[in-house]
Design an enzyme around this catalytic site. Sequence first.
Site, PDB file in Angstrom:
ATOM      1  N   ILE A  29       2.780  -1.968  -7.573  1.00 29.24           N
ATOM      2  CA  ILE A  29       2.889  -3.427  -7.509  1.00 29.24           C
ATOM      3  C   ILE A  29       1.492  -4.046  -7.345  1.00 29.24           C
ATOM      4  O   ILE A  29       1.213  -5.130  -7.876  1.00 29.24           O
ATOM      5  CB  ILE A  29       3.845  -3.883  -6.380  1.00 29.24           C
ATOM      6  CG1 ILE A  29       4.147  -5.384  -6.504  1.00 29.24           C
ATOM      7  CG2 ILE A  29       3.299  -3.545  -5.007  1.00 29.24           C
ATOM      8  CD1 ILE A  29       4.832  -5.797  -7.785  1.00 29.24           C
ATOM      9  N   ALA A  30       0.598  -3.342  -6.638  1.00 34.21           N
ATOM     10  CA  ALA A  30      -0.776  -3.827  -6.518  1.00 34.21           C
ATOM     11  C   ALA A  30      -1.468  -3.849  -7.877  1.00 34.21           C
ATOM     12  O   ALA A  30      -2.274  -4.744  -8.162  1.00 34.21           O
ATOM     13  CB  ALA A  30      -1.557  -2.960  -5.538  1.00 34.21           C
ATOM     14  N   SER A  45      -7.158   2.175   1.072  1.00 27.75           N
ATOM     15  CA  SER A  45      -6.044   3.107   1.080  1.00 27.75           C
ATOM     16  C   SER A  45      -6.337   4.187   2.115  1.00 27.75           C
ATOM     17  O   SER A  45      -7.506   4.428   2.457  1.00 27.75           O
ATOM     18  CB  SER A  45      -5.864   3.748  -0.307  1.00 27.75           C
ATOM     19  OG  SER A  45      -4.918   4.801  -0.255  1.00 27.75           O
ATOM     20  N   HIS A  71       4.328  -2.828   6.330  1.00 28.89           N
ATOM     21  CA  HIS A  71       3.969  -4.238   6.188  1.00 28.89           C
ATOM     22  C   HIS A  71       3.565  -4.855   7.526  1.00 28.89           C
ATOM     23  O   HIS A  71       2.538  -5.553   7.609  1.00 28.89           O
ATOM     24  CB  HIS A  71       5.136  -5.035   5.592  1.00 28.89           C
ATOM     25  CG  HIS A  71       5.370  -4.759   4.145  1.00 28.89           C
ATOM     26  ND1 HIS A  71       6.295  -5.463   3.396  1.00 28.89           N
ATOM     27  CD2 HIS A  71       4.809  -3.864   3.287  1.00 28.89           C
ATOM     28  CE1 HIS A  71       6.291  -5.000   2.150  1.00 28.89           C
ATOM     29  NE2 HIS A  71       5.395  -4.034   2.079  1.00 28.89           N
ATOM     30  N   LYS A 110       6.929  -8.695  -0.324  1.00 27.21           N
ATOM     31  CA  LYS A 110       8.259  -8.802   0.283  1.00 27.21           C
ATOM     32  C   LYS A 110       8.830  -7.402   0.527  1.00 27.21           C
ATOM     33  O   LYS A 110       8.562  -6.486  -0.257  1.00 27.21           O
ATOM     34  CB  LYS A 110       9.179  -9.673  -0.585  1.00 27.21           C
ATOM     35  CG  LYS A 110       9.552  -9.071  -1.946  1.00 27.21           C
ATOM     36  CD  LYS A 110      10.864  -8.300  -1.870  1.00 27.21           C
ATOM     37  CE  LYS A 110      11.182  -7.640  -3.171  1.00 27.21           C
ATOM     38  NZ  LYS A 110      12.238  -6.637  -3.050  1.00 27.21           N
ATOM     39  N   ASP A 163      14.558  -3.781  -0.740  1.00 21.59           N
ATOM     40  CA  ASP A 163      14.118  -3.839  -2.130  1.00 21.59           C
ATOM     41  C   ASP A 163      14.925  -4.821  -2.969  1.00 21.59           C
ATOM     42  O   ASP A 163      14.365  -5.667  -3.659  1.00 21.59           O
ATOM     43  CB  ASP A 163      14.209  -2.446  -2.763  1.00 21.59           C
ATOM     44  CG  ASP A 163      12.966  -1.615  -2.515  1.00 21.59           C
ATOM     45  OD1 ASP A 163      11.959  -1.860  -3.186  1.00 21.59           O
ATOM     46  OD2 ASP A 163      13.008  -0.740  -1.647  1.00 21.59           O
TER      47      ASP A 163
END
Length: 348
Positions: A30-31, A51, A94, A112, A191
């Site tokens: 997604i990054a 990372s 997160h 999210k 998800d």
Amino acid sequence: MFPSSLPHPRVIDPQSVEPLRWGIIGPGWIAAHFTKALREQTQQQLVAVASRSAARANAFAREWGIPHAFDSADEMLAMPNLDAVYIATPHNHHFPDASRALKAGKHVLVEKPLALNAVEGAALQALAKAHSVFCMEAMWCDFLPKYDVLSQLVEDGVLGELHTLIADHGEFFTPDHRIFNPDLAGGTMLDLGSYLLAFSIRLAGAPETVTAKGQTAHSGVNGQASMLLTHENGMHSVLNTTLFSNTPGRAIIGGRDASIETDGQFYAPGGFTLRSSQHGKTLRWEEAANRYVQLSHEAAHFAWCVHQGRQSSPVRPLSASLATLATMDEVRRQLGIIFNEERPESPS
């Protein structure tokens, strides 16, 4: 009255927003989509990536031409020439990653869901306030032109009294997919279910009642959930999410005067039809189903909020994120879903 045309979206042109200097924590898939959207659609500047794996950070930095790569988030957060951080780590990271960034005085966009539960979400809200920085959940669909047009139709009363939302989000996943991994807070809720509940709350506010039934997957995580929500305005939200099958992914918003039916998947760029309850009138919204290209909208909105000195997003305020998390908490309570991080530690 049924309109003669659909309203124009009120979204900001991503190219018009002054840049922030961004860092990324968690260089995953997604990054990569986020980075591509920023590079091609905005003026935003990516200056660093972090990372736990130096090899992954360096590879991501090389691929995207990012000048600084770190194997420590804390080292990246110590950069003075860093304005904002995008958190793209697994769900259960997160909260700690966003907390670290907020305490470092950085503005934070959290993929999210904002956190695992409403308690964690409220803690992030408090940290942002305490450190005078901006925090927002990257619920990307809320920033799409399509979603803004849908919202205008509801706000303008085109549908009349809202009575029903029927929506589903099902995808087939192989048994080895990380979504079945309990160590990564797997299952339907974070998800897939988050899209459904966020959309319901966007339309009608936090629910007054929640009724949920579920089915467990082979790994012990929730594999399917069906939810009935009732709202103060009388609307019922009938929602289903599953990891076992590909389902249409459509949403139907039923009002007394008109209804909206989206193409699947309802949360992604694509079309919808506005249909009158009488006289057979219709209007059609069409747009390219260019999916992750439109991640640029959430980034541009975030940067605009920071430059405006805002404490809360007018599109996706933390209050909406917390309402979504609280509703997911109630669904999980009824289904007996407890994430590993929420379990009491065993005595040593």
